[in-house]
Design an enzyme around this catalytic site. Structure first.
Site, PDB file in Angstrom:
ATOM      1  N   GLU A   1      22.423  25.246  37.540  1.00  0.00           N
ATOM      2  CA  GLU A   1      23.105  24.166  38.274  1.00  0.00           C
ATOM      3  C   GLU A   1      23.182  24.537  39.758  1.00  0.00           C
ATOM      4  O   GLU A   1      23.961  25.397  40.155  1.00  0.00           O
ATOM      5  CB  GLU A   1      24.523  23.964  37.716  1.00  0.00           C
ATOM      6  CG  GLU A   1      25.317  22.925  38.489  1.00  0.00           C
ATOM      7  CD  GLU A   1      26.800  22.890  38.108  1.00  0.00           C
ATOM      8  OE1 GLU A   1      27.164  23.336  36.989  1.00  0.00           O
ATOM      9  OE2 GLU A   1      27.596  22.429  38.940  1.00  0.00           O
TER      10      GLU A   1
ATOM     11  N   LYS B   1      32.418  18.352  31.133  1.00  0.00           N
ATOM     12  CA  LYS B   1      32.824  19.569  31.843  1.00  0.00           C
ATOM     13  C   LYS B   1      34.338  19.488  32.058  1.00  0.00           C
ATOM     14  O   LYS B   1      34.833  18.465  32.541  1.00  0.00           O
ATOM     15  CB  LYS B   1      32.097  19.604  33.192  1.00  0.00           C
ATOM     16  CG  LYS B   1      32.678  20.553  34.223  1.00  0.00           C
ATOM     17  CD  LYS B   1      31.867  20.517  35.517  1.00  0.00           C
ATOM     18  CE  LYS B   1      32.616  21.156  36.665  1.00  0.00           C
ATOM     19  NZ  LYS B   1      31.805  21.401  37.851  1.00  0.00           N
TER      20      LYS B   1
ATOM     21  N   ARG C   1      26.019  21.147  47.834  1.00  0.00           N
ATOM     22  CA  ARG C   1      27.085  21.467  48.786  1.00  0.00           C
ATOM     23  C   ARG C   1      26.551  22.027  50.080  1.00  0.00           C
ATOM     24  O   ARG C   1      27.320  22.384  50.968  1.00  0.00           O
ATOM     25  CB  ARG C   1      28.010  22.536  48.211  1.00  0.00           C
ATOM     26  CG  ARG C   1      28.789  22.061  47.052  1.00  0.00           C
ATOM     27  CD  ARG C   1      29.730  23.120  46.575  1.00  0.00           C
ATOM     28  NE  ARG C   1      30.041  22.808  45.208  1.00  0.00           N
ATOM     29  CZ  ARG C   1      30.821  23.516  44.442  1.00  0.00           C
ATOM     30  NH1 ARG C   1      31.376  24.615  44.909  1.00  0.00           N
ATOM     31  NH2 ARG C   1      31.048  23.139  43.213  1.00  0.00           N
TER      32      ARG C   1
HETATM   33  C1  3PG Z   1      32.637  25.027  41.218  1.00  0.00           C
HETATM   34  O1  3PG Z   1      32.325  23.858  41.161  1.00  0.00           O
HETATM   35  O2  3PG Z   1      32.838  25.649  42.276  1.00  0.00           O
HETATM   36  C2  3PG Z   1      32.725  25.716  39.940  1.00  0.00           C
HETATM   37  O3  3PG Z   1      33.765  25.236  39.220  1.00  0.00           O
HETATM   38  C3  3PG Z   1      32.724  27.195  40.039  1.00  0.00           C
HETATM   39  O4  3PG Z   1      33.976  27.707  39.895  1.00  0.00           O
HETATM   40  P1  3PG Z   1      34.139  29.290  39.901  1.00  0.00           P
HETATM   41  O5  3PG Z   1      33.701  29.761  41.267  1.00  0.00           O
HETATM   42  O6  3PG Z   1      35.610  29.503  39.672  1.00  0.00           O
HETATM   43  O7  3PG Z   1      33.271  29.829  38.810  1.00  0.00           O
END
Ligand code: 3PG
Length: 213
Positions: free
Chosen positions: A46, A134, A50
């Protein structure tokens, strides 16, 4: 996995115990990072939308790492879904759920893991035919206790908890019958990318195999 066959969200979830949540600031990281994860047994990747380079990274992975199945994270609307599919993403992950994002992913041919954090959001996603969801942000929104509470009324929903999940606490989520896999960013640390430490990323991916049930 053939690139012409549409994926289901369940296939995305069942491939490995962890879906890595990846943030890439440099196109040069994309292909070696993806190869490092594949070498460690993780194929569903994934890449979050961003950063300005995210779509180019998805495209590079789709083109150059056929063993991987690349998806787009942080998909928040129709434009994201269309751009992700055009870049070669096979699945999408959204931080929340709207009917519009659900329809946009269907139209773009993307399997979608919709993000939910409440009963109403689960019901809205189910109304649109999504039952593999999710749970985000998992730890902050109630953790394993929340998933246990949901297993009663939402007995037909399966989750990928993401947000605050680590190698240390992942087993608490994976032990639950309504959890298929977890998501987490720990497999691809920012400093490993900067240092080109692909062996570390492979080792982090391999370490998740111990989480298999
Ligand atoms: C996100 O979208 O940033 C994810 O949920 C990742 O979260 P994490 O950094 O706590 O694994």
């Amino acid at each position: 996995m053939s690139t012409s066959t549409p994926l289901s969200a369940l296939q995305v979830m069942q491939d490995a115990p962890v879906i890595p949540v990846i943030v890439l600031n440099d196109l040069a990281y994309a292909v070696p990072m993806a190869r490092a994860l594949v070498a460690g047994g993780i194929r569903m990747l994934e890449v979050t939308l961003r950063t300005p380079q995210a779509l180019a990274c998805i495209e590079a992975i789709a083109r150059s790492v056929p063993e991987a199945v690349v998806g787009a994270g942080t998909v928040r609307g129709r434009a994201d879904a269309q751009a992700a599919a055009s870049a070669g993403a096979r699945f999408a992950v959204s931080p929340g759920y709207t009917h519009a994002v659900g329809q946009a992913c269907r139209d773009a041919g993307l399997a979608l893991l919709p993000g939910v954090a409440s009963g109403s959001e689960i019901m809205m996603a189910q109304e649109d035919g999504f039952s593999e969801l999710k749970f985000f942000p998992a730890l902050q929104a109630g953790g394993p206790a929340m998933l246990k509470a949901w297993s009663g009324p939402f007995f037909d929903v399966r989750f990928c908890p993401t947000g605050g999940v680590t190698l240390q606490n992942a087993h608490e989520f994976l032990a639950l019958p309504n959890v298929v896999c977890v998501g987490g960013s720990w497999l691809v640390p920012a400093e490993a990318l900067v240092q080109g430490d692909w062996a570390r990323i492979t080792a982090l991916a391999q370490a998740t195999q111990a989480l298999r049930r």
